[in-house]
Design an enzyme around this catalytic site. Structure first.
Site, PDB file in Angstrom:
ATOM      1  N   ASP A  74       0.842  -1.195   0.000  1.00  0.00           N
ATOM      2  CA  ASP A  74       0.000   0.000   0.000  1.00  0.00           C
ATOM      3  C   ASP A  74       0.880   1.250   0.000  1.00  0.00           C
ATOM      4  O   ASP A  74       1.992   1.253   0.513  1.00  0.00           O
ATOM      5  CB  ASP A  74      -0.970   0.010   1.180  1.00  0.00           C
ATOM      6  CG  ASP A  74      -0.380  -0.565   2.458  1.00  0.00           C
ATOM      7  OD1 ASP A  74       0.827  -0.865   2.485  1.00  0.00           O
ATOM      8  OD2 ASP A  74      -1.118  -0.715   3.434  1.00  0.00           O
ATOM      9  N   GLU A 133      -5.493   3.496   3.840  1.00  0.00           N
ATOM     10  CA  GLU A 133      -5.875   4.131   5.102  1.00  0.00           C
ATOM     11  C   GLU A 133      -7.335   4.581   5.107  1.00  0.00           C
ATOM     12  O   GLU A 133      -7.960   4.670   6.159  1.00  0.00           O
ATOM     13  CB  GLU A 133      -4.961   5.327   5.395  1.00  0.00           C
ATOM     14  CG  GLU A 133      -3.514   4.968   5.653  1.00  0.00           C
ATOM     15  CD  GLU A 133      -3.320   4.167   6.932  1.00  0.00           C
ATOM     16  OE1 GLU A 133      -4.279   4.014   7.713  1.00  0.00           O
ATOM     17  OE2 GLU A 133      -2.195   3.685   7.155  1.00  0.00           O
TER      18      GLU A 133
END
Length: 385
Positions: A74, A133
Site C-alpha cells: 500500500d 488508510e
C-alpha cells in the site's frame, strides 16, 4: 543482487519525504515508476489502470510458470503532522507515513528488483495499491476489474510493519491477523431550547449520553467473553453554548471484530439499542453503518501454515508467532476474493503505528527483502501446499 542496503535506505527516505493521502498518490506513483523502470525490463510488464490512476501493477514473467503469485504494497499516508525531527522528514505539511507504508513500498521494490534480476519460476504480480488508510483501495481495485486475465494472481501476499517486533523479524498466525471494521455515524435530532426551561426542549446531549453509556453493554453482555469485539465512540458533537439545550447530537465511532459474524452481531445490537433510546427521548435517529468498512484479514490456512513452517526452519530468519490485532487493514477484502496471507515485518520502533513520532529501524528493509524473497522462492518450488 538487486538493490543494496544503501539503495533501499535511500528509497525509503525519499518515499518518507513525499507522503500523500488516499487517491492523491501521484508523486509517489511517479517515484515508484521511475525506480521500477531503472530495473532490467526483459521480462517485466507495467500496467497503469485508468480506472484507478494512482495504482500501479508490475508483472514479472516467470520462466516456467504454474501460477501467478501476487504481492501487494500500500502506498498512501495519513493526515498526521510529523514530529520525528528526522533529516528526511515529510516535506508535505500535515501528512506523514505514520503507518509505515514507506517501509511496505521499499521492501516491495527490493523484492521486485530481486526478481527482475533473478527471474522467478512462477509469474509474480506486484500491486502498489492506493487508498489503504481510507476509501478501501483494495476493494476499489477489485471492483474496477483490474485483476483480470494475466493480472489476476492465484494467491496474494502482503506485509505490515510492526514497531514492537525486532527489526527484520517475521510475525504471523493462523486465522485472523487483523480485525474487520465498520464505521458508525449517528445523528440524533430533537428540539433545542433555553437551559432554564428543559421541559420545553428535547435535550440531545442527554439522549446521546444515554446511548453512549448503554452501548457499552453490547460487548459486555452480547459477546462471548472468549471472543473479541470492540465498539468505540471516539467523537461526540452537540451544542454551541452552555445555556442553550442542544437540539442535535452527532456521534461517530467504530465497530471491530475478528469475524464478519461478530461484526454483524454488534451492528444488529447497536441498531436495536439506538432505536429504542431514540424512541424513549422522542428523537429522530439517523444511524449509518458503513458497509464499506474493512473485512477481517483472514489468512488462508494452508498458505499461512506453509509460510510459518518455512520461517521456523530457516536459521537466518527470526519468526514470532503473533496474536490477532483489533486494528483494521483493507487487504482483508482481497483475501476474501483471492487466497493468501498477510504477515508482520518487525521494524523495532519506539513509537506506535499512526504516531507522529514513528521512526522504523531501517535495518529491517534489507532483512525483510532477504526473508520474503526466500519464502517466495520456496513457495514457487512447492507444487501444492
Amino acid at each position: 543482487m538487486g538493490l543494496t542496503e544503501k539503495q533501499l535506505r535511500q528509497i525509503y527516505q525519499d518515499l518518507h519525504q513525499i507522503p500523500e493521502l488516499a487517491l492523491e498518490e501521484y508523486q509517489t506513483k511517479a517515484y515508484l515508476t521511475k525506480v521500477i523502470r531503472s530495473f532490467d525490463q526483459s521480462f517485466l510488464e507495467i500496467y497503469e489502470p485508468e480506472v484507478l490512476p494512482t495504482a500501479l501493477l508490475v508483472l514479472v514473467k516467470g520462466f516456467d510458470p504454474e501460477r501467478t503469485i501476487g504481492y501487494r504494497a500500500d502506498i498512501d499516508a495519513l493526515p498526521v503532522e510529523e514530529k520525528t525531527g528526522l533529516a528526511y522528514a515529510s516535506l508535505h505539511p500535515g501528512v506523514m507515513h505514520a503507518c509505515g507504508h514507506d517501509v511496505h513500498m521499499t521492501v516491495a521494490l527490493g523484492l521486485l528488483a530481486h526478481f527482475a534480476e533473478k527471474r522467478p519460476k512462477d509469474n509474480m504480480l506486484f500491486f502498489f495499491q492506493p487508498a489503504e488508510e481510507s476509501k478501501n483501495g483494495g476493494k476499489l481495485a477489485y471492483e474496477a476489474g483490474i485483476f483480470q486475465g494475466k493480472w489476476r494472481p492465484d494467491e496474494f501476499y502482503g506485509l505490515h510493519d510492526a514497531p514492537e517486533l525486532p527489526a527484520g523479524a517475521i510475525g504471523c498466525n493462523l486465522g485472523t491477523l487483523f480485525a474487520g471494521t465498520t464505521e458508525v455515524d449517528i445523528t440524533l435530532t430533537g428540539k433545542g431550547g433555553h437551559a432554564a426551561y428543559p421541559q420545553k426542549a428535547n435535550d440531545m446531549v442527554v439522549c446521546a449520553s444515554e446511548l453512549i453509556v448503554a452501548a457499552q453493554t453490547i460487548v459486555a453482555r452480547n459477546v462471548d467473553p472468549t471472543q473479541g469485539g470492540v465498539l468505540t465512540f471516539g467523537e461526540l458533537k452537540a451544542g454551541t453554548i452552555r445555556n442553550v439545550i442542544a437540539g442535535e447530537a452527532q456521534i461517530k465511532g467504530t465497530i471491530r471484530g475478528m469475524t464478519q459474524e461478530m461484526i454483524t452481531l454488534l451492528q444488529r445490537r447497536l441498531k436495536i439499542l439506538a432505536e429504542g433510546i431514540a424512541q424513549s427521548f422522542e428523537a429522530k435517529l439517523d444511524l449509518r453503518l458503513e458497509q464499506g468498512g474493512y473485512l477481517p484479514v483472514e489468512n488462508d490456512e494452508k498458505l499461512t501454515r506453509f509460510l510459518i513452517e518455512y520461517a521456523k526452519k530457516t536459521p537466518t530468519l527470526e519468526f514470532i508467532e503473533t496474536t490477532p490485532k483489533m486494528t483494521g487493514e483493507d487487504f482483508g477484502y482481497l483475501l476474501s476474493k483471492i487466497p493468501g496471507t498477510m504477515f508482520w515485518l518487525g521494524v523495532n520502533a519506539k513509537a506506535s503505528l499512526h504516531s507522529a513520532h514513528l521512526a522504523p529501524d531501517q535495518t529491517a528493509l534489507a532483512k525483510g527483502v532477504i526473508a520474503i524473497s526466500g519464502f517466495l522462492e520456496a513457495r514457487m518450488q512447492a507444487k501444492e501446499v
